[in-house]
Scaffold this motif. Sequence first.
Motif: not given
Length: 183
Positions: A119-131
């Motif tokens: 959850v943590l790793l996936g959420s961070m990846l989604i957030y960074v990719l969104n930026i």
Amino acid sequence: MKKYLVQYKPFLIFLLKFFLSYAILTFLYQIYLNKYDTTQFEVDAITKIVARQSQQTTTFFGYHSEIADNLEQSSVKFFVKEKYVARVVEGCNAISVIILFIAFVIAFKGKIKQTLFFVLLGSMLIYVLNIIRIALISIALYKFPAYEHLIHGVIFPLIIYGVVFVLWIVLVNKFSIYATKAN
């Protein structure tokens, strides 16, 4: 009827976990959003942070960019080389996508440590990719404004949802309780 409930119990439990966690997370996010007065064109803090980080990323990619509060609607104006190219609204901050991702992970849970890590790793990846997505959309809209629908409406949603789909496949095959049963 009881036979079908027993037969489809894993699927029904999955659906219950998914919809319940999605509803709870969405409700909590809505409570957060309700703190902001959209009638006064306030923009929530997460969206402002995403806009700022996207602006910094665009500048990192070599395109001078700026952001400014939009005084006519709840959004942040995005400028590339002093040209207004986009507005960053609440829906651009990827929180809804992250909520969807987390609900699916919870529904397909595995061991608690692995689930939390995923959850943590996936959420961070989604957030960074969104930026990065917002930065690239802004640059693309600056260079190719005639292709706004293709850029914003097709290519970049395909990328962000494609990444979420790949994360779900990894989850199901490597980290879920069903994956451990298959091994």
